[in-house]
Design a protein around this motif. Structure first.
Motif, short mmCIF file in Angstrom:
data_model
loop_
_atom_site.label_atom_id
_atom_site.label_comp_id
_atom_site.label_asym_id
_atom_site.label_seq_id
_atom_site.Cartn_x
_atom_site.Cartn_y
_atom_site.Cartn_z
N ASP A 95 0.84 -1.19 0.00
CA ASP A 95 0.00 0.00 0.00
C ASP A 95 0.87 1.25 0.00
O ASP A 95 1.81 1.34 0.80
N LEU A 96 0.55 2.19 -0.87
CA LEU A 96 1.27 3.46 -0.93
C LEU A 96 0.43 4.61 -0.39
O LEU A 96 0.88 5.75 -0.38
N TYR A 97 -0.78 4.33 0.01
CA TYR A 97 -1.65 5.35 0.58
C TYR A 97 -2.58 4.65 1.56
O TYR A 97 -2.77 3.43 1.52
N THR A 98 -3.19 5.40 2.44
CA THR A 98 -4.12 4.83 3.40
C THR A 98 -5.55 5.11 2.96
O THR A 98 -5.80 6.00 2.14
N THR A 122 -10.34 -3.90 1.00
CA THR A 122 -9.72 -3.17 2.12
C THR A 122 -8.39 -3.76 2.51
O THR A 122 -7.74 -3.28 3.45
N GLY A 123 -7.95 -4.82 1.83
CA GLY A 123 -6.70 -5.48 2.19
C GLY A 123 -5.47 -4.76 1.67
O GLY A 123 -5.55 -3.89 0.79
N VAL A 124 -4.32 -5.14 2.18
CA VAL A 124 -3.05 -4.56 1.72
C VAL A 124 -2.82 -4.94 0.26
O VAL A 124 -2.93 -6.10 -0.12
N GLY A 125 -2.51 -3.94 -0.55
CA GLY A 125 -2.23 -4.19 -1.96
C GLY A 125 -3.45 -4.19 -2.85
O GLY A 125 -3.33 -4.34 -4.07
N ASP A 126 -4.66 -4.03 -2.28
CA ASP A 126 -5.87 -3.96 -3.10
C ASP A 126 -5.95 -2.60 -3.80
O ASP A 126 -5.57 -1.58 -3.23
#
Length: 936
Positions: free
Chosen positions: A235-238, A300-304
């Motif tokens: 993820d590069l953003y929240t 909502t997962g990491v990398g989605d």
């Protein structure tokens, strides 16, 4: 399945079957070497099995989910019964998994099942996995033939942001909005090329360095960085940063377009999932809705990829879609479908839109002098032509090599591309019943074969796509219509669970795609009871009809719905809704152009009918009617008339009781009979003989004598005798008097002097019989009187085919009130809040969020209390009043709850004073008397 099976899969042709081909050219397209694994549910699975068998494909398997609605009691489902080898039936917990990790695990499972069992292809139907780029790519990498668009097409056309950019590049009109919210979010933290390059290096993202040295736009470079991050699973953003960006975008659009609402769409959503509409002035809710959307589509997962499109909501939207098919080289369109009749983004009634039908309707309107209607239809011909042209152009641009749907919104004289669904649609039968595809040998125009099924076309394209020549579109029927029979209540809210214990057989000409639900057990000839699991969606079956005109298909659909009988335990369906809606259009104007906002006001109008009818005391009304009819008569004549009316009481009241209890059916009857009465100084005056209307009412309610149904559901014998005698009397009277018109006949009967065709004594007997047959029929006028007391009549079709909707029916508070009238909430004590429906309970917005309420919390009216997931949709439930939470009665998220189950123990801020039974009865008598004043 349909008893018109040749219409279901009409693809057995002498020139297509193995060993019977007329030419070597045709024989080369044999598909018996395909061995597919079917990984979809419902009617499409059964349809695929039938199509595969008819194509000579003998080795195929089916994948069943533990949540699937294939639940029969004491009998095998038709799909299972037809599988001679139990080793070809495979099972997984569910099709897609609840998060990214489970989804990837499921894909690996499916590939392993295919390899272990000798399947060389996968068919995913219209489930969401059918347009999952990662899954399609994984199938291709594993050497499996995916029956559907390839992964490149799914990426370029299926992801809503990519599709919008492609559309702009090839000159396709698009909805105003922003399609790169994630890129804008990234650029807030990394605002130049150097910082983006450093970010890519920090996370070891696979991006060619020349990207950063190119003259690409900054947001395009950001998109490349994001795509690489998704591939790497970082993820590069929240989500919070994304919410901030989307909120800013929404605020800007709201300022630019102050009179429009804003639509938010997850790029991976579809079928109504992952979409929300922000009302005017609701910018503050943006972050809340973004989180809802991402949670609903499970990204909502990491990398989605969490990108959310922000689009202007076109307020007069008609939802139209174009069927497209291609082989990567050629791409053609196959006409359109109007899917505007929908609610909560879920389609309800889908109607074909063909050039042939529109031109014929336009010609009829011109001939009959309906100028504005003719102009509207001429405009629709032009728009359809433009949409079909753009659909084919877009399909070619993304290399479409299978079947897909080009979706548009139409706003009067303009249209905008919305998205492309890279899968076959639920409503694909609407198209294939109108058009077939004719593939012709380029070297011999007399040699070729015809394909009537889009599923068959998908298999052909998967097996022989590059060698298939561009087909010709062949007209089968001008029009078709599909009604989605869903497990929903009277307010069209999903109703999970329930058992279908009986369903009448399909009629001749009725096309029913129902997963075999209505079949009898072949061993016992007993109806197979079917449990509606409802984990994926609320659909039970698809009901279709075809014809030469839209009026023709609607009338056929109305007849099928009229004669359909379905019953079961805890069963709620939208069957009555469809019957009422179809008849509403038949009575108004079959060419009406409803927008996607039509259904809720329509339901509100139906709710008003229910509210007024619910206040009528029919027993009291009948007593008053008898009193009125006998008032002023001498004792003997009054007693004689009372005796006559006593015999007619059930004849007149039973259909009224049905109408009052079934407001959707009531709506349809009012519409088709809207010219049967005139309001004169506030009183109902019939333009048609009430006895004829009563006979037609029994027929409309499918209560005719001779119908194979319990006595409670048909006209009673003595009532039928009275009605038949009355009908025969008036038929003879019209013939002998030479008067056809009812109003003229009434005037004639008021005259004591006998007309030329009767002697004096006979005429007095005729007049006395007339008074007897009409006695009590005044009570039928309650039906139009109720309509006149609501906004029902004002909900109408304008000359230009748009629909006039009274402002009151658009008021959200009133809409919510009428929804509760249609489906009253479960009765609760003053210290409880009960579940409004069954489904899966969630106490919080996302797994990481705090619960909406905890013990000790105070809540205001309108505050969110919980989320209920019913048949794939997430519905937030708001507090109906203010109070304090004493206890939360559901311990964990993801728990299945049932309708009426206590969820919270509460202390309300104000105690509700309940109306007593005596007060209710007195109010009903008072309201009834007010209505009777306009009737008697």
């Amino acid at each position: 399945m349909s008893n018109e099976h040749y219409l279901h899969n009409p693809l057995i042709h002498a020139d297509r079957r193995l060993g019977r081909a007329r030419s070597r050219w045709v024989q080369q397209f044999d598909c018996s070497g395909i061995s597919p694994l079917i990984i979809c549910r419902g009617p499409i699975r059964k349809e695929a099995m039938d199509v595969f068998s008819e194509m000579g494909i003998s080795h195929y398997g089916i994948l069943l989910s533990e949540k699937d609605s294939i639940v029969y009691r004491n009998a095998l489902a038709p799909e299972l019964r037809s599988m001679s080898d139990p080793n070809r039936i495979h099972r997984v917990p569910d099709y897609t998994g609840s998060n990214k990790e489970e989804r990837e695990q499921r894909i690996r499972q499916i590939i392993q099942i295919a390899h272990d069992n000798g399947y060389n292809a996968v068919f995913a139907g219209y489930g969401f996995m059918a347009e999952d780029e990662a899954m399609v790519a994984a199938m291709e990498a594993a050497g499996l033939n995916f029956i559907g668009p390839c992964s490149r097409t799914v990426h370029d056309a299926g992801l809503k942001d990519e599709a919008k950019r492609t559309a702009l590049r090839v000159g396709v009109s698009v909805t105003p909005g922003v399609d790169n919210a994630t890129a804008l979010t990234l650029l807030k933290r990394y605002p130049d090329v150097a910082s983006l390059a450093a970010l890519a290096k920090e996370h070891a993202l696979e991006i060619p360095q020349e990207v950063f040295a190119s003259d690409m736009a900054l947001d395009d470079i950001a998109d490349r960085v994001l795509a690489a991050s998704y591939a790497r699973g970082v993820d590069l953003y929240t989500v919070e940063e994304l919410c901030d960006t989307v909120t800013d975008v929404v605020a800007g659009m709201a300022e630019k377009y102050p009179d429009n609402r804003i639509r938010l769409k997850a790029i991976s959503g579809g079928g109504g999932k992952g979409q929300r509409i922000l009302g005017i002035g609701e910018t503050a809710r943006t972050a809340e809705l973004v989180r809802e959307i991402l949670n609903e589509v499970k990204t909502t997962g990491v990398g989605d990829n969490k990108n959310v499109l922000v689009e202007l909501n076109i307020e007069t939207t008609r939802h139209q879609e174009i069927q497209v098919i291609g082989n990567g080289d050629w791409c053609i369109s196959m006409g359109g479908r109007d899917c505007s009749l929908q609610m909560h983004e879920q389609k309800l009634l889908e109607v074909s839109v063909t050039d042939e039908s529109l031109r014929a309707a336009h010609a009829r309107a011109q001939e009959e002098g309906r100028t504005e209607e003719a102009r509207a239809l001429e405009r629709d011909v032009r728009i359809l032509t433009e949409m079909e042209d753009e659909a084919a152009r877009f399909g070619a641009a993304v290399g479409l090599d299978s079947v897909s749907t080009f979706e548009c919104i139409v706003d009067r004289d303009q249209h905008f591309f919305m998205e492309m669904n890279t899968r076959i649609q639920v409503e694909h039968r609407v198209t294939e019943l109108c058009y077939a595809l004719r593939f012709i040998n380029p070297e011999d125009p007399d040699d070729g074969f015809t394909v009537n099924s889009l599923v068959e076309a998908m298999v052909l394209l998967a097996a022989h796509g590059e060698r298939l020549p561009r087909p010709e579109r062949v007209l089968r029927h001008n029009d078709s219509v599909e009604a989605r029979l869903n497990a929903t209540n009277q307010a069209l809210q999903p109703s999970a669970g329930g058992v279908i214990e009986f369903w009448s057989d399909a009629l001749p000409g009725e096309i029913r795609d129902d997963q075999g639900i209505s079949l009898h057990n072949p061993d016992t000839d007993v109806f197979m009871k079917y449990t509606l699991a409802g984990a994926y969606d609320s659909n039970i079956a698809l009901l279709l009809t075809v014809g030469d005109t839209r009026l023709d298909v609607y009338q056929r659909m109305a007849e099928s719905l009229r004669r359909t009988r379905m019953r079961g335990k805890d069963l709620a369906t939208n069957l009555e809704f469809h019957y009422g809606l179809v008849n509403w259009f038949i009575g108004q104007n079959i060419n009406a152009r409803p927008t996607t906002r039509f259904i809720v006001p329509y339901l509100t109008a139906v709710g008003e009918l229910r509210a007024r009818a619910g206040n009528i005391d029919l027993s009291h009304a009948w007593r008053r009617t008898v009193e009125h009819s006998t008032k002023g008569l001498d004792a003997d004549l009054a007693e004689e008339l009372r005796t006559v009316m006593e015999r007619k009481q059930t004849l007149l009241l039973r259909p009224l009781e049905v109408m009052f209890s079934q407001p959707h059916v009531f709506s349809g009857w009012l519409s088709i009979n809207r010219d049967s009465y005139t309001l004169i100084e506030g009183r109902v005056s019939w333009n048609t003989n009430p006895i004829a209307l009563l006979a037609e009412l029994y027929h409309y309610l499918n209560m005719d004598a001779g119908v194979n149904a319990p006595a409670a559901r048909v006209i009673w014998d003595h009532d039928d005798q009275i009605l038949r005698a009355a009908g025969s009397f008036y038929d003879t009277l019209h013939e002998r008097s030479g008067v056809d018109d009812w109003l003229a006949l009434q005037t004639l009967l008021e005259d004591e002097a006998a007309p030329a065709s009767f002697d004096a004594a006979e005429w007095q007997s005729v007049r006395a019989a007339h008074r007897g047959y009409q006695a009590g029929s005044e009570i039928l006028a309650l039906l139009p009187a109720i309509a006149e007391d609501t906004h029902f009549r004002a909900l109408s079709v304008n000359p230009d085919l748009s629909i006039a909707i009274p402002d009151a029916l658009l008021d959200p508070t009133h809409q919510a009130q009428m929804a509760k009238v249609l489906v009253p909430p479960p009765a609760a004590s003053a210290d409880e809040i009960l579940a409004q429906s069954g489904g899966m309970f969630y106490a919080r917005e996302t797994p990481e969020s705090e619960p909406y309420v905890r013990p000790g919390d105070h809540f205001a009216a309108g505050d969110p209390l919980y989320i209920i997931e019913v048949m794939k949709m997430f519905n937030k439930v708001y507090a109906p009043f203010a109070g304090t939470i004493d206890d939360v009665l559901v311990e964990n998220d993801g728990v299945i709850i049932s309708k009426g189950q206590p969820l919270f123990r509460i202390t309300p801020d104000e105690r509700v004073v309940m109306e007593s039974a005596d007060d209710i009865a007195a109010r009903s008598r008072r309201v009834t008397d007010e209505f009777l004043a306009r009737v008697l």
